[in-house]
Write a protein that holds these residues in place. Structure first.
Motif, mmCIF file in Angstrom:
data_model
loop_
_atom_site.group_PDB
_atom_site.id
_atom_site.type_symbol
_atom_site.label_atom_id
_atom_site.label_comp_id
_atom_site.label_asym_id
_atom_site.label_seq_id
_atom_site.Cartn_x
_atom_site.Cartn_y
_atom_site.Cartn_z
ATOM 1 N N ALA A 200 0.821 -1.215 0.000
ATOM 2 C CA ALA A 200 0.000 0.000 0.000
ATOM 3 C C ALA A 200 0.851 1.261 0.000
ATOM 4 C CB ALA A 200 -0.944 -0.003 1.203
ATOM 5 N N GLU A 201 1.937 1.264 0.801
ATOM 6 C CA GLU A 201 2.755 2.470 0.920
ATOM 7 C C GLU A 201 3.508 2.791 -0.365
ATOM 8 O OE1 GLU A 201 5.275 -0.958 2.436
ATOM 9 O OE2 GLU A 201 3.171 -0.323 2.507
ATOM 10 N N GLN A 202 3.568 1.846 -1.294
ATOM 11 C CA GLN A 202 4.213 2.093 -2.583
ATOM 12 C C GLN A 202 3.235 2.642 -3.612
ATOM 13 O OE1 GLN A 202 5.784 -1.770 -3.502
ATOM 14 N NE2 GLN A 202 7.557 -1.561 -2.146
ATOM 15 N N VAL A 203 1.933 2.556 -3.291
ATOM 16 C CA VAL A 203 0.901 2.974 -4.240
ATOM 17 C C VAL A 203 0.158 4.219 -3.777
ATOM 18 C CG1 VAL A 203 -1.198 2.257 -5.454
ATOM 19 C CG2 VAL A 203 0.596 0.565 -4.944
ATOM 20 N N LEU A 204 -0.193 4.245 -2.511
ATOM 21 C CA LEU A 204 -1.013 5.335 -1.986
ATOM 22 C C LEU A 204 -0.129 6.439 -1.419
ATOM 23 C CD1 LEU A 204 -3.643 3.176 -0.045
ATOM 24 C CD2 LEU A 204 -3.697 3.897 -2.447
ATOM 25 N N GLU A 220 3.003 0.235 10.867
ATOM 26 C CA GLU A 220 4.215 1.020 10.618
ATOM 27 C C GLU A 220 4.346 1.354 9.139
ATOM 28 O OE1 GLU A 220 7.552 -1.049 12.215
ATOM 29 O OE2 GLU A 220 6.663 -1.258 14.216
ATOM 30 N N LYS A 221 4.052 0.389 8.285
ATOM 31 C CA LYS A 221 4.126 0.643 6.849
ATOM 32 C C LYS A 221 3.073 1.640 6.399
ATOM 33 C CE LYS A 221 6.053 -3.881 5.621
ATOM 34 N NZ LYS A 221 5.832 -5.141 4.864
ATOM 35 N N ALA A 222 1.894 1.598 7.039
ATOM 36 C CA ALA A 222 0.804 2.486 6.649
ATOM 37 C C ALA A 222 1.149 3.950 6.854
ATOM 38 C CB ALA A 222 -0.460 2.140 7.424
ATOM 39 N N ILE A 223 2.046 4.234 7.792
ATOM 40 C CA ILE A 223 2.445 5.625 8.018
ATOM 41 C C ILE A 223 3.055 6.217 6.754
ATOM 42 C CG2 ILE A 223 4.089 7.071 9.297
ATOM 43 C CD1 ILE A 223 3.524 5.367 11.740
ATOM 44 N N GLY A 224 3.599 5.363 5.901
ATOM 45 C CA GLY A 224 4.210 5.833 4.663
ATOM 46 C C GLY A 224 3.243 6.442 3.673
ATOM 47 N N VAL A 225 1.947 6.236 3.848
ATOM 48 C CA VAL A 225 0.975 6.820 2.915
ATOM 49 C C VAL A 225 0.589 8.236 3.322
ATOM 50 C CG1 VAL A 225 0.048 4.485 2.600
ATOM 51 C CG2 VAL A 225 -1.237 6.143 3.978
ATOM 52 N N LEU A 226 0.981 8.651 4.540
ATOM 53 C CA LEU A 226 0.532 9.946 5.069
ATOM 54 C C LEU A 226 1.315 11.118 4.491
ATOM 55 C CD1 LEU A 226 0.145 9.107 8.862
ATOM 56 C CD2 LEU A 226 -1.710 9.685 7.284
ATOM 57 N N LYS A 227 0.629 12.228 4.382
ATOM 58 C CA LYS A 227 1.312 13.478 4.087
ATOM 59 C C LYS A 227 1.688 14.142 5.409
ATOM 60 C CE LYS A 227 -2.864 16.368 3.682
ATOM 61 N NZ LYS A 227 -3.699 17.149 2.736
ATOM 62 N N PRO A 228 2.568 15.146 5.397
ATOM 63 C CA PRO A 228 2.928 15.819 6.642
ATOM 64 C C PRO A 228 1.690 16.323 7.394
ATOM 65 C CG PRO A 228 4.404 16.483 4.887
ATOM 66 C CD PRO A 228 3.322 15.668 4.245
ATOM 67 N N ALA A 269 6.291 10.580 14.164
ATOM 68 C CA ALA A 269 6.880 11.917 14.302
ATOM 69 C C ALA A 269 7.855 12.218 13.173
ATOM 70 C CB ALA A 269 7.580 12.041 15.652
ATOM 71 N N ARG A 270 8.580 11.196 12.711
ATOM 72 C CA ARG A 270 9.522 11.410 11.588
ATOM 73 C C ARG A 270 8.770 11.785 10.320
ATOM 74 N NH1 ARG A 270 12.655 7.002 13.763
ATOM 75 N NH2 ARG A 270 11.805 5.523 12.251
ATOM 76 N N HIS A 271 7.531 11.398 10.231
ATOM 77 C CA HIS A 271 6.689 11.785 9.102
ATOM 78 C C HIS A 271 5.831 13.011 9.442
ATOM 79 C CE1 HIS A 271 7.734 7.733 7.749
ATOM 80 N NE2 HIS A 271 7.300 8.065 6.555
#
Length: 335
Positions: A200-204, A220-228, A269-271
């Protein structure tokens, strides 16, 4: 009366049927003849003892949280319901259960069931409906035009949360296996990722919020889909110190929960995102509002299988396999 009870935590055979006394209601409670009880993942997790430090049960305890049935007795201070009313409710975290022939339900936790639903359909709604409502509306404050990622879209929470998020005007992304893509699209999902083929984090990208519904490293991977400045509300953990404080836990438990959630909080927080763990609470008023949406055709129940009461243990085992499309319901009274 017959009930499915938890006798001990963590050992084989801890869950079994038993004959117990019919509940004696308090002045602010209604006695409900249970026609159907919806199952939720927490129902097979509790017997393992995982939530023993958080949920307080006096064993032996009746299992189950969701109920739909008919009021057969009303306490002296009850004003919203009368004998004969068809109601539905969640009693999660109240120390009582619903996988029994009768259940004592606090008035504040109940609502008239949606008029266009059967008891089986209504019993599938309370916990997933309230969880979605409280997470999306109260905690994430989802607004029209925002984007929310709801993993496991074909599960019990996912099938309801997708529909509610669309009602709130959001764009919805989700994950599911290939065979369930059409199901979640039919519920309103805009972006669907087949997790057997893609991450998902590679697509969304560019999402405002994540509703955490899956255990393991998926959160943890889902956090990668978020914007700041995005936000994560998790339903499956890890619990955080704020949750411990809200439940009045001691300093040691607050420290322990702080340690458990430290990794995910730092990752968020890093995101430049925030993280929070959420426990659903019973709320009859919200169930009344949900009933209006269902009666208006905005949200529909999604049920995978219905088991007779005699097979309630089989129903829990089936749910634990994690393959249900929507909800699993136990029926106690034939329609």
């Amino acid at each position: 009366m017959k009930a499915l009870i938890l006798k001990r935590y963590g050992k084989p055979g801890v869950v079994e049927f038993a004959d117990i006394a019919r509940p004696a209601i308090k002045p602010d409670e209604i006695l409900v003849q249970v026609h159907a009880a919806g199952l939720n993942p927490i129902d097979y997790v509790i017997p393992k003892g995982d939530f023993k430090p958080i949920l307080k049960f006096q064993l032996p305890a009746t299992l189950g949280s969701d109920v739909a049935g008919i009021v057969v007795e009303a306490g002296s201070r009850v004003s919203r319901f009368k004998v004969g009313d068809e109601v539905y409710a969640s009693v999660f975290d109240l120390g009582i259960g619903t996988l029994a022939e009768y259940a004592a339900v606090p008035e504040h936790a109940a609502a008239l069931k949606p008029a266009n639903l059967s008891f089986v359909q209504a019993a599938s709604i309370p916990m997933v409906g309230l969880t979605s409502w409280q997470a999306l509306k109260e905690r994430l404050r989802l607004r029209p035009g925002q984007k929310v990622f709801i993993p496991a879209g074909s599960g019990g929470i996912g099938t309801f949360a997708i529909q509610l998020a669309k009602h709130l005007g959001a764009t919805v992304g989700t994950t599911t296996s290939g065979g369930n893509v059409e199901l979640v699209r039919g519920l309103g999902a805009d972006e669907v990722v087949d997790y057997t083929r893609q991450q998902a984090e590679q697509v969304l990208k560019g999402y405002d919020a994540v509703l955490g519904t899956t255990r393991g490293d998926g959160l943890e991977k889902a956090i990668g889909v978020l914007k700041p400045a995005g936000a994560v509300v998790s339903l499956v953990g890890p619990p955080d110190a704020a949750f411990a404080r809200a439940r009045g836990m001691n300093i040691l438990m607050r420290f322990v929960f702080g340690l458990l959630s430290r990794k995910i909080i730092r990752l968020a927080a890093r995101h430049r995102a925030t993280y929070a763990f959420m426990f659903v609470r019973p709320d009859g008023k919200q169930l009344g509002e949900i009933a209006q949406l269902i009666e208006a055709g905005r949200i529909r129940p999604v049920i995978d299988q219905v088991f007779p009461f005699t097979q309630a243990k089989d129903a829990l085992a089936y749910l634990e396999k994690g393959r249900a499309k929507g909800k699993v319901v136990v029926q106690l009274v034939d329609a």
